[in-house]
Design a protein around this motif. Structure first.
Motif, PDB file in Angstrom:
ATOM      1  N   MET A 179     -12.618  -3.118  16.965  1.00 31.92           N
ATOM      2  CA  MET A 179     -12.082  -1.857  16.479  1.00 31.92           C
ATOM      3  C   MET A 179     -13.043  -1.256  15.329  1.00 31.92           C
ATOM      4  SD  MET A 179      -9.018  -1.333  17.845  1.00 31.92           S
ATOM      5  CE  MET A 179      -8.263   0.030  16.944  1.00 31.92           C
ATOM      6  N   SER A 180     -12.853  -0.118  14.952  1.00 33.53           N
ATOM      7  CA  SER A 180     -13.688   0.497  14.036  1.00 33.53           C
ATOM      8  C   SER A 180     -13.087   1.745  13.115  1.00 33.53           C
ATOM      9  CB  SER A 180     -15.065   0.855  14.564  1.00 33.53           C
ATOM     10  OG  SER A 180     -14.729   2.164  15.408  1.00 33.53           O
ATOM     11  N   LEU A 181     -13.804   2.012  12.109  1.00 35.88           N
ATOM     12  CA  LEU A 181     -13.006   3.162  11.320  1.00 35.88           C
ATOM     13  C   LEU A 181     -14.113   3.418  10.219  1.00 35.88           C
ATOM     14  CD1 LEU A 181     -12.322   1.666   8.295  1.00 35.88           C
ATOM     15  CD2 LEU A 181     -10.229   1.161   9.739  1.00 35.88           C
ATOM     16  N   VAL A 182     -14.055   4.649   9.961  1.00 35.82           N
ATOM     17  CA  VAL A 182     -14.966   4.884   8.657  1.00 35.82           C
ATOM     18  C   VAL A 182     -14.067   5.567   7.363  1.00 35.82           C
ATOM     19  CG1 VAL A 182     -16.830   6.640   7.817  1.00 35.82           C
ATOM     20  CG2 VAL A 182     -16.863   5.880  10.159  1.00 35.82           C
ATOM     21  N   VAL A 183     -14.636   5.116   6.268  1.00 27.72           N
ATOM     22  CA  VAL A 183     -14.088   5.279   5.154  1.00 27.72           C
ATOM     23  C   VAL A 183     -14.897   5.539   4.086  1.00 27.72           C
ATOM     24  CG1 VAL A 183     -14.231   2.656   4.425  1.00 27.72           C
ATOM     25  CG2 VAL A 183     -12.231   4.229   3.416  1.00 27.72           C
ATOM     26  N   ALA A 184     -14.409   6.455   2.930  1.00 28.55           N
ATOM     27  CA  ALA A 184     -15.399   6.688   1.876  1.00 28.55           C
ATOM     28  C   ALA A 184     -15.541   5.565   1.213  1.00 28.55           C
ATOM     29  CB  ALA A 184     -14.583   7.695   1.208  1.00 28.55           C
ATOM     30  N   ASP A 185     -16.702   5.421   0.375  1.00 31.15           N
ATOM     31  CA  ASP A 185     -16.896   4.529  -0.438  1.00 31.15           C
ATOM     32  C   ASP A 185     -16.203   4.241  -1.512  1.00 31.15           C
ATOM     33  OD1 ASP A 185     -18.339   6.559  -1.844  1.00 31.15           O
ATOM     34  OD2 ASP A 185     -20.127   5.428  -2.307  1.00 31.15           O
ATOM     35  N   ASN A 186     -15.761   5.334  -2.371  1.00 28.36           N
ATOM     36  CA  ASN A 186     -14.803   5.240  -3.216  1.00 28.36           C
ATOM     37  C   ASN A 186     -13.240   5.029  -3.003  1.00 28.36           C
ATOM     38  OD1 ASN A 186     -14.701   7.955  -2.025  1.00 28.36           O
ATOM     39  ND2 ASN A 186     -13.694   8.628  -4.279  1.00 28.36           N
ATOM     40  N   ASN A 187     -12.961   4.901  -1.757  1.00 28.23           N
ATOM     41  CA  ASN A 187     -11.554   4.811  -1.548  1.00 28.23           C
ATOM     42  C   ASN A 187     -11.150   3.198  -1.500  1.00 28.23           C
ATOM     43  OD1 ASN A 187      -9.027   4.854  -0.550  1.00 28.23           O
ATOM     44  ND2 ASN A 187      -9.330   6.314   1.135  1.00 28.23           N
ATOM     45  N   THR A 188     -11.521   2.611  -2.644  1.00 32.95           N
ATOM     46  CA  THR A 188     -11.277   1.090  -2.759  1.00 32.95           C
ATOM     47  C   THR A 188      -9.985   0.548  -2.368  1.00 32.95           C
ATOM     48  OG1 THR A 188     -10.485   1.405  -5.159  1.00 32.95           O
ATOM     49  CG2 THR A 188     -12.969   1.116  -4.572  1.00 32.95           C
ATOM     50  N   ARG A 189      -8.990   1.176  -2.480  1.00 36.82           N
ATOM     51  CA  ARG A 189      -7.541   0.674  -2.098  1.00 36.82           C
ATOM     52  C   ARG A 189      -7.592   0.906  -0.480  1.00 36.82           C
ATOM     53  NH1 ARG A 189      -1.660   2.655  -4.024  1.00 36.82           N
ATOM     54  NH2 ARG A 189      -0.594   1.254  -2.736  1.00 36.82           N
ATOM     55  N   ALA A 190      -8.084   1.490   0.223  1.00 38.55           N
ATOM     56  CA  ALA A 190      -8.146   1.538   1.701  1.00 38.55           C
ATOM     57  C   ALA A 190      -9.200   0.592   1.971  1.00 38.55           C
ATOM     58  CB  ALA A 190      -8.374   2.921   2.539  1.00 38.55           C
ATOM     59  N   ARG A 191     -10.334   0.353   1.525  1.00 34.17           N
ATOM     60  CA  ARG A 191     -11.223  -0.479   1.762  1.00 34.17           C
ATOM     61  C   ARG A 191     -10.445  -2.010   1.709  1.00 34.17           C
ATOM     62  NH1 ARG A 191     -16.995   0.603  -0.286  1.00 34.17           N
ATOM     63  NH2 ARG A 191     -17.321  -1.230   0.942  1.00 34.17           N
ATOM     64  N   ALA A 192      -9.743  -2.100   0.641  1.00 29.23           N
ATOM     65  CA  ALA A 192      -9.168  -3.414   0.530  1.00 29.23           C
ATOM     66  C   ALA A 192      -8.218  -3.974   1.387  1.00 29.23           C
ATOM     67  CB  ALA A 192      -8.655  -3.709  -1.026  1.00 29.23           C
ATOM     68  N   LEU A 193      -7.500  -2.847   1.917  1.00 25.81           N
ATOM     69  CA  LEU A 193      -6.386  -3.101   2.926  1.00 25.81           C
ATOM     70  C   LEU A 193      -7.236  -3.446   4.226  1.00 25.81           C
ATOM     71  CD1 LEU A 193      -3.974  -2.736   4.676  1.00 25.81           C
ATOM     72  CD2 LEU A 193      -4.248  -0.313   4.803  1.00 25.81           C
ATOM     73  N   TYR A 194      -8.425  -2.695   4.622  1.00 26.97           N
ATOM     74  CA  TYR A 194      -9.101  -2.825   6.073  1.00 26.97           C
ATOM     75  C   TYR A 194      -9.817  -4.417   5.886  1.00 26.97           C
ATOM     76  CZ  TYR A 194      -8.535   2.241   6.304  1.00 26.97           C
ATOM     77  OH  TYR A 194      -8.091   3.422   6.265  1.00 26.97           O
ATOM     78  N   GLU A 195     -10.179  -4.719   4.687  1.00 23.82           N
ATOM     79  CA  GLU A 195     -10.923  -6.023   4.623  1.00 23.82           C
ATOM     80  C   GLU A 195      -9.668  -7.080   4.609  1.00 23.82           C
ATOM     81  OE1 GLU A 195     -12.668  -5.850   0.786  1.00 23.82           O
ATOM     82  OE2 GLU A 195     -14.548  -4.699   1.579  1.00 23.82           O
ATOM     83  N   ARG A 196      -8.509  -6.867   3.992  1.00 23.71           N
ATOM     84  CA  ARG A 196      -7.327  -7.915   4.414  1.00 23.71           C
ATOM     85  C   ARG A 196      -7.011  -8.011   5.739  1.00 23.71           C
ATOM     86  NH1 ARG A 196      -4.956  -5.207   0.198  1.00 23.71           N
ATOM     87  NH2 ARG A 196      -3.638  -4.184   1.286  1.00 23.71           N
ATOM     88  N   MET A 197      -7.337  -6.977   6.550  1.00 25.20           N
ATOM     89  CA  MET A 197      -6.974  -7.006   8.020  1.00 25.20           C
ATOM     90  C   MET A 197      -7.950  -7.367   8.885  1.00 25.20           C
ATOM     91  SD  MET A 197      -3.757  -6.096   8.310  1.00 25.20           S
ATOM     92  CE  MET A 197      -3.174  -5.572   9.751  1.00 25.20           C
ATOM     93  N   GLY A 198      -9.293  -7.822   8.453  1.00 20.60           N
ATOM     94  CA  GLY A 198     -10.321  -8.319   9.158  1.00 20.60           C
ATOM     95  C   GLY A 198     -11.580  -7.343   9.487  1.00 20.60           C
ATOM     96  N   TYR A 199     -11.417  -6.407   8.821  1.00 23.98           N
ATOM     97  CA  TYR A 199     -12.386  -5.410   8.989  1.00 23.98           C
ATOM     98  C   TYR A 199     -13.725  -5.701   7.994  1.00 23.98           C
ATOM     99  CZ  TYR A 199      -9.693  -2.145  11.761  1.00 23.98           C
ATOM    100  OH  TYR A 199      -8.968  -1.953  13.034  1.00 23.98           O
ATOM    101  N   ARG A 200     -14.999  -5.438   8.323  1.00 19.12           N
ATOM    102  CA  ARG A 200     -16.047  -5.832   7.522  1.00 19.12           C
ATOM    103  C   ARG A 200     -16.922  -4.542   7.645  1.00 19.12           C
ATOM    104  NH1 ARG A 200     -12.828  -8.428   5.862  1.00 19.12           N
ATOM    105  NH2 ARG A 200     -12.696 -10.589   6.058  1.00 19.12           N
ATOM    106  N   ALA A 201     -17.684  -4.166   6.379  1.00 23.73           N
ATOM    107  CA  ALA A 201     -18.508  -3.276   6.265  1.00 23.73           C
ATOM    108  C   ALA A 201     -19.709  -3.609   7.057  1.00 23.73           C
ATOM    109  CB  ALA A 201     -19.023  -2.850   4.808  1.00 23.73           C
ATOM    110  N   ASN A 202     -20.122  -2.566   7.897  1.00 22.69           N
ATOM    111  CA  ASN A 202     -21.339  -2.640   8.877  1.00 22.69           C
ATOM    112  C   ASN A 202     -22.379  -1.734   8.826  1.00 22.69           C
ATOM    113  OD1 ASN A 202     -22.381  -1.963  11.962  1.00 22.69           O
ATOM    114  ND2 ASN A 202     -21.529  -4.036  11.879  1.00 22.69           N
TER     115      ASN A 202
END
Length: 189
Positions: free
Chosen positions: A143-166
């Protein structure tokens, strides 16, 4: 978490989807809609036509709506990225090019194009439920997605769900107001 149902969106959900799509893009969508609108048509009218139609990437036909006892609370729009994505059209607006370039770095994935919840519904597990639901669209490469670097709340959610910055790309703003500076591609293998 409140009782939650995720259902396919229908044409009548368009009014609900348009502001959530804009929120997911941090206002970039509204700017682009304003630029693409016909003379005399406003950005929201243009977007509503696109969402109510069946062809656009933001069409209701590609969307899912999360509902709780309080009513509609969030949405998800997803699609697959082919193993060999098409070349980016030269006419693509500059602000969208970095986003498409990042998508091209995630071939063979299920792509989360939009994931957004109403502001007063955040923190109740709706985003997590929508992310989990999206797994049914998983591609052979994850799975993939794109998020803004300043959207820390969303990034934290994605990381908790197993997504990693690529990968990242600089944002192209052309008048768009955002505190972010980079788009971040996140992948869950």
């Amino acid at each position: 978490m409140p009782d939650l149902k995720i259902r396919r969106a229908d044409r009548e959900d368009a009014q609900f989807l348009v502001p959530l799509i804009d929120r997911a893009t941090e206002g970039l969508a509204k700017q682009m809609w304003a630029e693409l609108a016909a003379p005399g048509q406003d950005a929201w009218g243009f977007a509503l036509d696109r969402v109510q139609g069946e062809e656009a990437g933001i069409s209701y036909t590609k969307a899912w709506v999360a509902e709780t006892d309080a009513g509609r609370s969030g949405c998800l729009i997803t699609h697959g990225i082919p193993d060999h994505p098409e070349k980016i059209d030269d006419a693509t607006p500059a602000a969208f090019r970095p986003l498409l370039e990042l998508e091209h770095e995630a071939p063979g994935t299920g792509y989360i194009f939009v994931l957004s919840t109403l502001a007063d519904q955040r923190g109740q597990g709706i985003g997590s439920a929508l992310l989990g639901f999206a797994e049914q669209f998983r591609g052979p490469n994850g799975m993939s997605l794109v998020v803004a670097d300043n959207n820390t709340r969303a990034r934290a959610l994605y990381e908790r769900m197993g997504y990693r910055a690529n990968a990242t790309r600089a944002m192209v703003k052309n008048g768009w107001q955002s505190d972010g500076t980079r788009w971040v591609l996140m992948i869950k293998e």
